[in-house]
Design a protein around this motif. Structure first.
Motif, PDB file in Angstrom:
ATOM      1  N   ASN A  13     -16.850 -39.079  -0.205  1.00 52.50           N
ATOM      2  CA  ASN A  13     -17.675 -38.465  -1.443  1.00 52.50           C
ATOM      3  C   ASN A  13     -18.664 -39.852  -0.747  1.00 52.50           C
ATOM      4  OD1 ASN A  13     -15.231 -37.273  -2.043  1.00 52.50           O
ATOM      5  ND2 ASN A  13     -15.444 -37.917  -4.112  1.00 52.50           N
ATOM      6  N   ALA A  16     -21.041 -38.323   2.294  1.00 50.27           N
ATOM      7  CA  ALA A  16     -21.580 -36.993   1.451  1.00 50.27           C
ATOM      8  C   ALA A  16     -22.913 -37.382   0.828  1.00 50.27           C
ATOM      9  CB  ALA A  16     -20.732 -35.823   1.060  1.00 50.27           C
ATOM     10  N   GLU A  17     -22.627 -38.456   0.176  1.00 49.92           N
ATOM     11  CA  GLU A  17     -23.649 -38.437  -1.260  1.00 49.92           C
ATOM     12  C   GLU A  17     -25.020 -39.266  -0.164  1.00 49.92           C
ATOM     13  OE1 GLU A  17     -22.755 -41.160  -4.271  1.00 49.92           O
ATOM     14  OE2 GLU A  17     -24.931 -41.705  -5.152  1.00 49.92           O
ATOM     15  N   ASP A  20     -27.690 -37.816   2.452  1.00 52.17           N
ATOM     16  CA  ASP A  20     -28.922 -37.044   2.163  1.00 52.17           C
ATOM     17  C   ASP A  20     -29.943 -37.635   2.678  1.00 52.17           C
ATOM     18  OD1 ASP A  20     -28.426 -34.333   1.491  1.00 52.17           O
ATOM     19  OD2 ASP A  20     -27.459 -35.218  -0.361  1.00 52.17           O
ATOM     20  N   LYS A  43     -18.047 -31.520   6.145  1.00 52.09           N
ATOM     21  CA  LYS A  43     -18.288 -30.335   5.405  1.00 52.09           C
ATOM     22  C   LYS A  43     -20.157 -29.430   4.900  1.00 52.09           C
ATOM     23  CE  LYS A  43     -16.140 -26.886   2.164  1.00 52.09           C
ATOM     24  NZ  LYS A  43     -15.398 -27.266   0.454  1.00 52.09           N
ATOM     25  N   LYS A  44     -19.995 -30.721   4.546  1.00 50.82           N
ATOM     26  CA  LYS A  44     -21.984 -30.818   4.355  1.00 50.82           C
ATOM     27  C   LYS A  44     -22.775 -30.415   5.023  1.00 50.82           C
ATOM     28  CE  LYS A  44     -24.985 -32.945   1.028  1.00 50.82           C
ATOM     29  NZ  LYS A  44     -24.572 -34.317  -0.180  1.00 50.82           N
ATOM     30  N   PHE A  45     -22.345 -32.084   6.138  1.00 49.53           N
ATOM     31  CA  PHE A  45     -23.227 -32.147   7.465  1.00 49.53           C
ATOM     32  C   PHE A  45     -22.702 -32.000   8.400  1.00 49.53           C
ATOM     33  CE2 PHE A  45     -24.538 -34.906   3.820  1.00 49.53           C
ATOM     34  CZ  PHE A  45     -26.068 -34.613   3.713  1.00 49.53           C
TER      35      PHE A  45
END
Lengths: 313, 275
Positions: A13, A16-17, A20, A43-45
């Protein structure tokens, strides 16, 4: 009880946080992204997550090369393969040139559970601690794991982060401060200093309650940074209490217990008893049964605390 | 290649060999055999192929070179000195306790060394990481790596080979220094890693086989590598271990041994005659 969360989950987590905020952050994994939780970052990047396949040695050296071109690579696999299989690549490709690579090692210790001894790494702190310049972070809960990830990103150089598989209660709140190399006094005491790391911090806090019921005042110290060790705090607490118990989910050889003994022997010789895996291999089983079997419990900390107090001059 | 350029590269390669021999002689230890075999490739890389700035060794857009066969550091150091990254006089301090020139290359100590190497198999993986980083950040620099033929017995070389092809690292060009000898003897007798061409092809690489002492072939190979846009290239360079010094050529005993004064002087004289 509050919701439980594993430190590996918090790690995924956090990646992913912070992805950014830190655009140079990239992640390498060796076919374990579902287990190490780097899959959350993927999943995010998706363009910043690179699968290396089941080839951990190559992954460590690839991460080293990538860091020389300005990226901040995290590479993840189980602790056994990061600190064991890839030890030499970590030493020579990453640590010797002091490159900016972060090692997110999950599934450390006995609490891997059912997979058994081949996957229960209780030697990783020892191997990583023997490498000059390596920083070792071993968070105790999800909140601390998140802070450890950001601290590692902001530190220039190699960092080994140790995460567990087991879901644990969250003990730290938003006011908790995390600084690499700075231990945390969770509770003050005077009769015995219990110096714990990782999931054993939970057991140490439970042990304190039991000891208090018997009129024994235990100081509880959380050592999230095993290297560089907060020697000032360790020496001060040992000096004050006159007896020490260390608690870690790792072999009693080469880990936190060893580091504390090495520190105190040259400063304030103090009785130290170590709670940890007693120089043996793990085995398959349910985690609570294994923790009991290997003495990784509050009850064992209590017993060792009393024995350490009895050793005082 | 034009005659003048060929003569110039040949002169530089001989200087590199003389520098490497001087370093090993000064240290009374080191690895001359594989330094001599890779010298022509080194001359071409740093004096014709690679985009580097000796006055700004950490320039972020520079092409990178990784001496994965790190024990042939004398060739790398002599090349960097020849190019002007540091004073040639430093070569005589090779392997001394107060020198920046470690037995195996240390990127933190030596201007121009792009990756710390020495433990075989690790450098080619690091080169993959650099090439991946270039692609990821949109940089156009290329990454070169020299891999030993004995080194290719390390499993990690093939982990890297898989990785580079899988991630389509067309900006990576490896040179396999196929001099045929390793410490314990001929590579085919110690632990046969051949055929390299078929192996790399099977791993998904663009494979070019050349005579590693022929500048026309060296140039064609590096030009062809740049034209390949979907896979990494390996240039398999057939070379002579100890090339340029008569008593060292094709002698396994010169893998990791230093010449005595007489041998050094003879070697330097032979090389000087090639200038």
């Amino acid at each position: 009880m509050a919701d439980k969360i594993a430190t590996r989950e918090a790690y995924g987590n956090a990646l992913a946080e912070f992805g950014d905020k830190y655009p140079n952050l990239v992640v390498f994994d060796a076919d374990l992204s579902a287990a190490t939780k780097t899959g959350v970052f993927k999943k995010k990047f998706p363009d910043r997550h690179f699968n290396c396949g089941i080839a951990e040695g190559n992954m460590a050296s690839v991460a080293a090369g990538a860091s020389t071109a300005g990226l901040i690579p995290f590479f993840s696999t189980f602790a056994m393969f990061a600190a064991g299989r890839a030890f030499e690549q970590v030493r020579n490709s990453i640590a010797y040139p002091h490159l900016n690579v972060k090692i997110g090692a999950t599934h450390a210790g006995i609490s891997v559970g059912e997979d058994g001894a081949t996957h229960q790494c209780c030697e990783d702190i020892a191997t990583m601690r023997s490498i000059p310049g390596m920083v070792i972070l071993n968070p105790a809960d999800a909140a601390e794991a998140r802070l450890a990830v950001e601290a590692a990103i902001n530190y220039e150089g190699p960092v080994y982060l140790r995460f567990g598989r087991l879901a644990l209660p969250v003990i730290f709140d938003e006011n908790y401060k995390f600084e690499i190399g700075r231990g945390v006094v969770l509770a003050e005491g005077t009769d015995v200093s219990i110096i714990a790391t990782g999931l054993m911090v939970h057991e140490a806090l439970a042990a304190r309650e039991i000891l208090a019921g018997e009129g024994i005042s235990a100081e509880i110290i959380n050592i999230h940074t095993i290297k560089p060790l907060d020697t000032e705090l360790v020496i001060a607490s040992a000096s004050k209490c006159g007896a020490v118990v260390t608690a870690e989910e790792h072999n009693i050889i080469g880990g936190l217990g060893s580091a504390v003994c090495e520190t105190l022997a040259g400063a304030v010789p103090t009785p130290v008893l170590r709670v940890g895996v007693e120089d043996t291999f793990g085995r398959s089983g349910k985690v609570p049964a294994l923790m009991e079997m290997y003495g990784l419990t509050a009850a064992n900390i209590v017993a060792k605390a009393k024995a350490a107090i009895a050793l005082k001059k | 290649m034009e005659q003048a350029k060929k003569a110039e590269l040949s002169r530089i390669a001989t200087n590199i060999r003389m520098g490497a021999l001087t370093a090993v002689f000064s240290a009374s230890s080191g690895h001359p055999g594989g330094s001599m075999s890779i010298a022509d490739i080194m001359a071409y890389l740093y004096f014709s192929e690679m985009n580097v700035k000796p006055e700004d060794p950490k320039w972020e857009d520079r092409d990178r070179f990784v001496m994965s066969k790190g024990h042939t550091s004398p060739a790398l150091y002599a090349t960097l000195a020849e190019k002007g990254f540091f004073d040639k006089e430093l070569l005589t301090t090779f392997r001394q306790a107060d020198s920046i020139l470690q037995g195996h290359p240390d990127m933190k100590a030596v201007p121009g060394v792009d990756m710390t190497t020495g433990s075989l198999g690790l450098g080619i993986s690091a080169a993959c990481g650099m090439a991946l980083a270039a692609k990821h950040t949109g940089k156009t620099f290329r990454v070169y790596a020299a891999v030993g033929d004995g080194e290719s017995e390390e499993g990690q070389v093939w982990e890297a080979a898989m990785f580079a092809a899988h991630h389509k690292l067309s900006n990576l060009c490896a040179v396999l220094d196929l001099n045929g000898l390793q410490i314990d003897g001929p590579i085919t007798e110690v632990m046969n890693p051949t055929p390299h061409d078929e192996k790399f092809r099977a791993f998904g690489w663009n494979v070019i086989v050349i005579n590693g002492h022929d500048f026309d072939q060296i140039e064609s190979a590096f030009e062809a590598a740049k034209k390949c846009t979907d896979k990494p290239t390996v240039i398999i360079a057939n070379t002579v271990k100890g090339k340029g010094v008569s008593y060292m050529e094709n002698q396994v005993s010169w893998h990791g041994a230093a010449p005595n004064k007489e041998q050094y002087e003879q070697g330097m004289a032979e090389l000087a005659a090639q200038l």
